[in-house]
Design a protein around this motif. Structure first.
Motif: not given
Length: 427
Positions: A157-166, A352-357
């Motif tokens: 959740i924190i990573y998603g907030m910091l990077t705007d990732t789902s 080019g790396f996926s933010p989710v990966w």
């Protein structure tokens, strides 16, 4: 600029200044040194907008969910079932440790809570059946780290907030790596006990009827997992709403187990307030620091500096992994996450790396930080539950599982589909 920022950060951390205060002071110092505008005047708006983010409410909810499960006695029943189903394997109860940690992780979202809860139940059993203490304790420290990777995870959740990732995509991406890492941990124990049979203690044998009766003890964590995660992917609830529903389910289960009382709820709420206050204060300070870093152009300068070196994306990724391995020996995971993700994530995405990966890779690196000395938090948690003997035994026992985590990162590089396949099926 970069050198000054790093020096200020290291000095403040070396002086044992609290992490939230460290990031706030660093932001103010960089503001005064490099900004033409008084950036600190935007702090009120930053704190307010961050603190009112609906997703942030999920953090105290998941913490409360873990606190209730801890005090409702579900861990003891869960461990009993794992013991009956896995006790016959080479390594016996150590497989039960890993299995119970994985199952509890899927409801609590916290590595520290997982290691402490399962450790409280497992350590007396390990001593009773003559297991080699270092490896037995290592399975608890390493198994507890699964709380970061297996959803629902507070760190995601924190990573998603910091990077705007789902966050739902991150949760999906964590399923297969989490299960795979638990299996690698089990394989590590299996191989060690084949080479050193005496380390495996006395194996437990259970009848099939006893195993089948124990299945009912697996239902509560499974039910909470399905309610929380299932409601998200069924489109019924957001992660925050799902966490709230999970808390209600945990309260109902505690009542069914006759563990629900005002004292139990008070203790759970007090524990939630302490943990959540610390986490949210760090997040607020991190957002202010990230705003300052972006405003003075430090993030862009660092990205340009790395790109100008002519490294390939894989070489840069290897450097970032090494950076995290070293940093994880000295920083607590949440601190390391909020201070580095705003810098490393844009760089990796630019390459080019996926933010989710990349988020899943970061979760595995954070897991390593939990069991690498001298600041590996899970090492101290397990030793604290044990309350005797030497910390070196826990440390030595956890080392094979650091190797297992490195193997998973190599697997994620060679086969990124391990993390990306499930999100691609839904999004």
């Amino acid at each position: 600029m970069l050198v000054n920022a790093a020096l200020i950060l290291l000095i403040l951390l070396a002086l044992s200044v609290p992490v939230a205060a460290t990031m706030g002071v660093l932001g103010l110092a960089l503001d005064q040194m490099y900004s033409m505008l008084p950036l600190y005047k935007a702090s009120g708006e930053i704190f307010w907008s961050t603190n009112t983010d609906f997703l942030l409410v999920a953090i105290p909810m998941f913490v409360l969910l873990g606190e209730i499960m801890l005090r409702a006695g579900m861990a003891e029943r869960l461990y009993d079932a794992m013991e009956k189903w896995m006790g016959w394997l080479p390594g016996g109860l150590m497989h039960a440790n890993i299995g119970a940690c994985a199952a509890f992780s899927a409801t609590s979202g916290s590595s520290v809570a997982t290691a402490a809860t399962v450790g409280t139940v497992a350590i007396p059993q390990g001593e009773r059946y003559a297991y080699a203490q270092p490896l037995f304790l290592g399975t608890l420290a390493a198994g507890g780290t699964l709380g970061i990777l297996i959803p629902p995870s507070i760190n995601m959740i924190i990573y998603g907030m910091l990077t705007d990732t789902s966050v739902p995509q991150l949760y999906l991406a964590g399923f297969l790596p989490g299960i795979l890492l638990a299996l690698i941990f089990g394989l590590t124990v299996f191989l060690i006990c084949l080479v050193r049979p005496g380390w495996g203690g006395r194996r437990q044998k259970s009848s099939w009827s006893a195993r089948m009766r124990s299945l009912k003890n697996l239902l509560p964590p499974l039910a909470i997992f399905l309610i929380v995660v299932g409601s998200i992917y069924a489109g019924i609830a957001t992660p925050t709403e799902a966490a709230g529903v999970g808390v209600m389910a945990a309260i109902i289960l505690a009542a069914l187990y006759r563990s629900l009382s005002l004292d139990m709820l008070r203790e759970a709420i007090e524990g939630t307030v302490r943990t959540s206050s610390m986490v949210i204060l760090i997040i607020l300070a991190a957002y202010f620091l990230n705003f300052v870093l972006a405003a003075i152009g430090l993030t862009d300068k660092l990205t340009s500096l790395v790109l100008s070196q002519g490294w390939t994306p894989l070489q840069t990724f290897a450097a970032v992994v090494l950076f995290y391995l070293i940093l994880g020996c000295f920083l607590e995971t949440l601190s390391m996450m909020v201070t580095t993700i705003p810098i490393t994530a844009p760089l990796m995405i630019e390459l080019g790396f996926s933010p989710v990966w990349y988020g899943i890779v970061v979760m595995v690196l954070l897991e390593m930080a939990l069991i690498t000395p001298p600041v590996g938090l899970n090492l101290y948690v397990v030793q604290g539950v044990r309350s005797r003997g030497s910390l070196n035994q826990v440390l030595i026992g956890a080392m094979p599982f650091v190797v297992a985590m490195i193997a998973l990162i190599i697997g994620l590089v060679l086969f990124p589909e391990i993390a990306t396949w499930l999100p691609e099926q839904f999004y």
